[in-house]
Design an enzyme around this catalytic site. Structure first.
Site, mmCIF file in Angstrom:
data_model
loop_
_atom_site.group_PDB
_atom_site.id
_atom_site.type_symbol
_atom_site.label_atom_id
_atom_site.label_comp_id
_atom_site.label_asym_id
_atom_site.label_seq_id
_atom_site.Cartn_x
_atom_site.Cartn_y
_atom_site.Cartn_z
ATOM 1 C CE LYS A 240 -21.304 13.007 -21.703
ATOM 2 N NZ LYS A 240 -20.696 14.257 -21.303
ATOM 3 N NE ARG A 241 -13.942 6.133 -18.254
ATOM 4 C CZ ARG A 241 -14.058 5.018 -17.573
ATOM 5 N NH1 ARG A 241 -13.658 3.878 -18.089
ATOM 6 N NH2 ARG A 241 -14.599 5.011 -16.362
#
Ligand code: GLU
Length: 471
Positions: A240-241
């Site tokens: 998700k980063r």
């Protein structure tokens, strides 16, 4: 139907992400290519983290991608009885044992082993005991072989060898009576007759434990293929980063399912240097020998490139259907399909996403537009002011606001009165009416925008051009 049976086994603890979608796609393609069966199994044994909402979202994303399954969805939460029978069987056969070591004692031993630089595995206190009271809190552990090796024969990695000494006596049933992940996966894959387990190589280290369980239960091994991970542009594992990675987020950003499928297929699989594949082509061509041995990097520019390609290729009717929700989300009135058809034809060569299309279509749906400053600077110069003034007057006078009347009025002014080439006036007029340098044919554009808005905009552009003259 061949005997090939693959499965996709997501845990419903969030949306379907790119990595999971690729796993689903590879299993789907492998089954389809071999005329086999693709099974969907929802691994919802973790009751705390699993939600119905996630299950719904995962199924919806799979349907959207076109990855239809032949069997299932099966839900592990509805199969507890089967798992418990298998635990009982292992207990009865002396291949598993009850362990009532208090969790804090197990944990303390683990910590001590870590500090002393030993492998932090369960020390086998209860392995040989026969006096554990089944009515008191306890777990059930698998009696894992303590010597020798376990070999994972992997279709992509070759034979991966694990020392049994390194492997723990795995807990297969928790104190609360719930079976654990590695155990239920084996029971399910065996009972569902899965022949090929294709999954991310983050699961590779689970596989020797699973193989030992297959052997203890007397079930034949499936074939394993552990696919290398997907990396972000920074070469770290995609997460998700790196921004939006869920299938839903791509759908909502205006990607076409066939673009995402094509993109996902090429994340780790190749066929010569071909880049564009229809789903049918993928089914025809996909096999595990095309899967690469190293991790693949997620390149969003390539996804955009593919999406632009599929937008260009899309049949008009479908493209109109596809852009509609994007326009509606902006509150635009989409009742006029004819208008949408003209707009998609005008803008499809220049759109990488459907959201970008909705952006470009804005001047045709809202009264107040912004004029692109660069376009204004280039095209709304002082010299064009008299032409715009005459066009305004001529357009105000046209009786019917249609392509033929507008063209006639335009030519009278531009060629007749000002002796200008059409293009010299058409582009400034386009900038005036749409705020941009790209639109459908100029007369069609005037019709799409409508008399009232078009006249308002020409008037405003005229002021801008005059201001340049004054300034
Ligand atoms: N449920 C697991 C996951 O979502 C997959 C298990 C498997 O493929 O064996 O990561």
């Amino acid at each position: 139907m061949s005997g090939v049976r693959t499965r996709f086994a997501p845990s419903p603890t969030g949306h379907l992400h790119v990595g999971g979608a690729r796993t689903a796609l590879f299993n789907f393609l492998y089954a389809r290519h071999h005329g086999g069966t693709f099974v969907l199994r929802i691994e919802d044994t973790d009751r705390e983290r699993s939600t119905d909402e996630s299950t719904r979202a995962i199924l919806e994303s799979m349907r959207w991608l076109g990855l239809d399954w032949d069997e299932g969805p099966y839900f592990q939460s509805q199969r507890t009885g089967l798992y418990l029978e298998h635990v009982e069987r292992l207990l009865k056969e002396g291949k598993a044992y009850r362990c009532d070591c208090p969790p804090e004692v197990v944990e303390a031993k683990r910590q001590k082993a870590l500090i002393e630089g030993r492998k932090p595995k369960y020390d086998g206190t209860c392995r040989a005991r026969t006096d554990v009271d089944p009515s008191k809190p306890h777990v059930v552990r698998f009696k894992a072989p303590q010597t020798g090796t376990t070999v994972v024969p992997d279709l992509l990695k070759g034979e991966v060898v694990y020392d049994n000494e390194e492997l723990d006596d795995l807990v297969i049933l928790r104190t609360d009576g719930s079976p654990t992940y590695n155990f239920v996966v084996v029971v399910d894959d065996a009972l569902m007759g899965i022949t090929h387990v294709i999954r991310g190589d983050d699961h590779l280290n689970n596989t020797p434990r699973q193989i030992q369980l297959y052997q203890a239960l007397g079930y034949p091994l499936p074939r394993f293929a552990h696919v290398p991970m997907i990396l972000g542009p920074d070469k770290k594992r995609l997460s998700k980063r790196h921004g939006a990675t869920s299938v839903e987020a791509y759908r909502d950003a205006g990607f076409l399912p066939e673009a995402l499928v094509n993109f996902l297929a090429r994340l780790g699989w190749s066929h010569g240097d071909q880049e564009i594949f229809s789903l049918q082509e993928l089914i025809d061509l996909f096999d595990l020998d095309g899967v690469g041995r190293s991790a693949s990097v997620f390149n969003e520019d390539k996804l955009l490139w593919l999406n632009a390609h599929y937008i260009k290729e899309c049949p008009q009717d479908r493209l109109v259907d596809l852009v509609r929700p994007f326009l509606e989300r902006k509150g635009y009135d989409t009742a006029d399909r004819g208008k949408l058809a003209v707009l998609v034809e005008a803008f499809r060569p220049r759109c990488k996403t459907l959201a970008e299309f909705a952006e470009k279509a804005t001047p045709y749906f809202v009264r107040e537009i912004e004029v692109d400053p660069a376009a204004a600077k280039k095209h709304l110069k002082a010299a064009i002011a008299p032409v715009l003034a005459d066009l305004l007057e001529a357009f105000r006078a046209v009786e019917r606001w249609d392509v033929a009347s507008l063209e006639r009025a335009f030519l009278d002014v531009v060629e007749g009165k000002h002796a200008l080439k059409i293009g010299k006036a058409a582009q400034p007029l386009r900038v005036a009416v749409t705020g941009t340098t790209v639109s459908p044919g100029i007369f069609e554009t005037l019709v799409l925008v409508g008399r009232e808005w078009a006249l308002e905009r020409i008037e405003r552009a005229l002021e801008m051009a005059r201001a340049r003259a004054a300034g």
